[in-house]
Design a protein around this motif. Structure first.
Motif, PDB file in Angstrom:
ATOM      1  N   PRO A  91       8.676 -18.192  24.662  1.00 28.76           N
ATOM      2  CA  PRO A  91       9.370 -19.332  25.048  1.00 28.76           C
ATOM      3  C   PRO A  91       9.508 -19.435  26.627  1.00 28.76           C
ATOM      4  N   ASN A  92       9.316 -18.314  27.555  1.00 33.19           N
ATOM      5  CA  ASN A  92       9.381 -18.532  28.849  1.00 33.19           C
ATOM      6  C   ASN A  92       8.444 -19.850  29.307  1.00 33.19           C
ATOM      7  N   PRO A  93       8.935 -20.422  30.537  1.00 30.53           N
ATOM      8  CA  PRO A  93       8.418 -21.620  31.218  1.00 30.53           C
ATOM      9  C   PRO A  93       7.363 -21.456  32.055  1.00 30.53           C
ATOM     10  N   GLY A  94       6.746 -20.076  32.330  1.00 30.67           N
ATOM     11  CA  GLY A  94       5.839 -19.937  33.487  1.00 30.67           C
ATOM     12  C   GLY A  94       4.674 -20.688  33.352  1.00 30.67           C
ATOM     13  N   MET A  95       4.156 -20.728  32.264  1.00 27.10           N
ATOM     14  CA  MET A  95       2.717 -21.596  32.341  1.00 27.10           C
ATOM     15  C   MET A  95       2.847 -22.872  32.343  1.00 27.10           C
ATOM     16  N   ILE A  96       3.815 -23.271  31.988  1.00 20.35           N
ATOM     17  CA  ILE A  96       4.055 -24.921  32.368  1.00 20.35           C
ATOM     18  C   ILE A  96       4.672 -25.106  33.741  1.00 20.35           C
ATOM     19  N   VAL A  97       5.309 -24.289  34.312  1.00 20.34           N
ATOM     20  CA  VAL A  97       6.034 -24.433  35.704  1.00 20.34           C
ATOM     21  C   VAL A  97       4.936 -24.293  36.446  1.00 20.34           C
ATOM     22  N   ALA A  98       4.002 -23.422  36.458  1.00 21.88           N
ATOM     23  CA  ALA A  98       2.674 -22.981  37.415  1.00 21.88           C
ATOM     24  C   ALA A  98       1.612 -24.097  37.407  1.00 21.88           C
ATOM     25  N   ALA A  99       1.371 -24.625  36.036  1.00 20.09           N
ATOM     26  CA  ALA A  99       0.515 -25.743  36.006  1.00 20.09           C
ATOM     27  C   ALA A  99       1.189 -27.079  36.724  1.00 20.09           C
ATOM     28  N   ALA A 100       2.351 -27.342  36.376  1.00 19.04           N
ATOM     29  CA  ALA A 100       2.854 -28.524  36.765  1.00 19.04           C
ATOM     30  C   ALA A 100       2.761 -28.229  38.304  1.00 19.04           C
ATOM     31  N   ARG A 101       3.270 -27.314  38.985  1.00 21.51           N
ATOM     32  CA  ARG A 101       3.157 -27.173  40.548  1.00 21.51           C
ATOM     33  C   ARG A 101       1.773 -27.305  41.048  1.00 21.51           C
ATOM     34  N   GLU A 102       0.718 -26.470  40.433  1.00 26.13           N
ATOM     35  CA  GLU A 102      -0.651 -27.037  40.915  1.00 26.13           C
ATOM     36  C   GLU A 102      -1.180 -28.252  40.794  1.00 26.13           C
ATOM     37  N   HIS A 103      -0.800 -28.831  39.848  1.00 25.99           N
ATOM     38  CA  HIS A 103      -1.488 -30.353  39.651  1.00 25.99           C
ATOM     39  C   HIS A 103      -0.670 -31.290  40.002  1.00 25.99           C
ATOM     40  N   GLY A 104       0.527 -31.054  40.612  1.00 25.30           N
ATOM     41  CA  GLY A 104       1.669 -32.021  40.762  1.00 25.30           C
ATOM     42  C   GLY A 104       2.201 -32.904  39.973  1.00 25.30           C
ATOM     43  N   ILE A 105       2.502 -32.153  38.731  1.00 27.18           N
ATOM     44  CA  ILE A 105       2.969 -32.863  37.545  1.00 27.18           C
ATOM     45  C   ILE A 105       4.511 -33.053  37.686  1.00 27.18           C
ATOM     46  N   ASN A 106       4.936 -34.231  37.342  1.00 24.22           N
ATOM     47  CA  ASN A 106       6.374 -34.555  37.170  1.00 24.22           C
ATOM     48  C   ASN A 106       6.702 -34.229  36.044  1.00 24.22           C
ATOM     49  N   VAL A 107       7.300 -33.123  35.423  1.00 22.99           N
ATOM     50  CA  VAL A 107       7.862 -32.646  34.002  1.00 22.99           C
ATOM     51  C   VAL A 107       8.660 -33.598  33.792  1.00 22.99           C
ATOM     52  N   ALA A 108       9.557 -34.440  34.249  1.00 29.69           N
ATOM     53  CA  ALA A 108      10.585 -35.258  33.901  1.00 29.69           C
ATOM     54  C   ALA A 108       9.961 -36.330  33.169  1.00 29.69           C
ATOM     55  N   GLU A 109       8.858 -36.677  33.290  1.00 30.16           N
ATOM     56  CA  GLU A 109       7.938 -37.725  32.679  1.00 30.16           C
ATOM     57  C   GLU A 109       6.696 -37.244  31.889  1.00 30.16           C
ATOM     58  N   SER A 110       7.059 -36.061  31.460  1.00 29.73           N
ATOM     59  CA  SER A 110       5.733 -35.298  30.613  1.00 29.73           C
ATOM     60  C   SER A 110       6.422 -35.059  29.252  1.00 29.73           C
ATOM     61  N   VAL A 111       5.471 -34.446  28.234  1.00 34.95           N
ATOM     62  CA  VAL A 111       5.530 -34.456  26.946  1.00 34.95           C
ATOM     63  C   VAL A 111       5.091 -32.982  26.593  1.00 34.95           C
ATOM     64  N   LEU A 112       5.698 -32.442  25.708  1.00 36.13           N
ATOM     65  CA  LEU A 112       5.270 -31.009  25.257  1.00 36.13           C
ATOM     66  C   LEU A 112       5.019 -31.120  23.703  1.00 36.13           C
ATOM     67  N   VAL A 113       3.835 -30.825  23.249  1.00 30.64           N
ATOM     68  CA  VAL A 113       3.586 -30.614  21.583  1.00 30.64           C
ATOM     69  C   VAL A 113       3.577 -29.359  21.486  1.00 30.64           C
ATOM     70  N   GLY A 114       4.325 -28.750  20.311  1.00 30.17           N
ATOM     71  CA  GLY A 114       3.708 -27.308  19.870  1.00 30.17           C
ATOM     72  C   GLY A 114       4.284 -27.165  18.534  1.00 30.17           C
ATOM     73  N   ASP A 115       3.836 -25.963  17.822  1.00 30.45           N
ATOM     74  CA  ASP A 115       4.020 -25.935  16.482  1.00 30.45           C
ATOM     75  C   ASP A 115       4.944 -24.891  16.262  1.00 30.45           C
ATOM     76  N   LYS A 116       5.530 -24.201  17.106  1.00 30.35           N
ATOM     77  CA  LYS A 116       6.598 -23.044  16.953  1.00 30.35           C
ATOM     78  C   LYS A 116       7.925 -23.337  18.137  1.00 30.35           C
ATOM     79  N   MET A 117       8.939 -22.859  17.579  1.00 35.65           N
ATOM     80  CA  MET A 117      10.175 -22.985  18.592  1.00 35.65           C
ATOM     81  C   MET A 117      10.042 -22.368  20.027  1.00 35.65           C
ATOM     82  N   SER A 118       9.098 -21.415  19.839  1.00 33.51           N
ATOM     83  CA  SER A 118       8.755 -20.821  21.506  1.00 33.51           C
ATOM     84  C   SER A 118       8.521 -21.868  22.269  1.00 33.51           C
ATOM     85  N   ASP A 119       7.369 -22.930  21.625  1.00 32.05           N
ATOM     86  CA  ASP A 119       6.886 -23.984  22.387  1.00 32.05           C
ATOM     87  C   ASP A 119       8.057 -24.924  23.071  1.00 32.05           C
ATOM     88  N   ILE A 120       8.696 -25.320  22.026  1.00 37.59           N
ATOM     89  CA  ILE A 120       9.927 -26.198  22.393  1.00 37.59           C
ATOM     90  C   ILE A 120      10.758 -25.650  23.387  1.00 37.59           C
TER      91      ILE A 120
END
Length: 184
Positions: free
Chosen positions: A113-142
């Motif tokens: 459930p740590n956000p490291g993958m998301i944060v690193a990918a967002a930084r590298e690709h210039g992604i605004n997480v505030a306008e993004s979406v996450l879909v997962g199947d476990k609470m660790s994803d959420i």
């Protein structure tokens, strides 16, 4: 400061893109979830990047190698490419804090459930997480999505228990349903 003008759907892999058969490591055991290509086509047609963020404890447990995972990832991305769907990035964490072996035995900031993958990918690709979406199947994803600041969170119904955990997400039956709900 650079304006973050891209937005993304951050997708878990096992249980969202493919049927979670447990430690899937080769194309012959990889079964795409029904509707996944249609869902991803809708996502890219709305101008979102697709970034896959997946825990891969099977590597850490010694069930398959990083090379096998890489080969499967190339094959999976080709399946999307053949359907004119671009996958911007695939991030994975092979570590496990209690079941990893050797160098893979560690508590890692990139393992959900740590956000490291998301944060690193967002930084590298210039992604605004505030306008993004996450879909997962476990609470660790959420939880990873919440920690990263993603406001739109969807939990695909699965065999994993989600009781007793904070609110702030929508339940859905599949990625396709999540996409339809989000763009409704």
């Amino acid at each position: 400061m650079t304006k973050l003008n891209r937005k993304a759907f951050f997708l878990d892999r096992d249980g969202v893109i493919n049927v979670d058969h447990g430690y899937v490591s080769s194309p012959d055991s990889f079964e795409f979830v029904a509707g996944v290509f249609e869902a991803c086509k809708i996502i890219v047609n709305h101008g979102y990047d697709i970034i896959i963020v997946t825990n891969q404890a099977g590597i850490g447990r010694g069930y398959y190698s990083e090379e096998q995972f890489a080969g499967l990832t190339v094959w999976m991305r080709e399946q999307f490419k053949e359907r004119d769907i671009h996958i911007t990035d695939v991030r994975y964490c092979p570590h496990h804090a209690t079941h990893g072996q050797g160098e893979y035995l560690k508590d890692c900031a990139f393992r959900k459930p740590n956000p490291g993958m998301i944060v690193a990918a967002a930084r590298e690709h210039g992604i605004n997480v505030a306008e993004s979406v996450l879909v997962g199947d476990k609470m660790s994803d959420i939880q990873a999505g919440q920690s990263a600041g993603i406001p739109a969170l969807f939990l695909v119904d699965s065999h994993y228990d989600a009781d007793g955990v904070a609110s702030g997400y929508q339940r859905c039956g599949s990625l396709l349903e999540a996409v339809r709900l989000y763009f409704a």
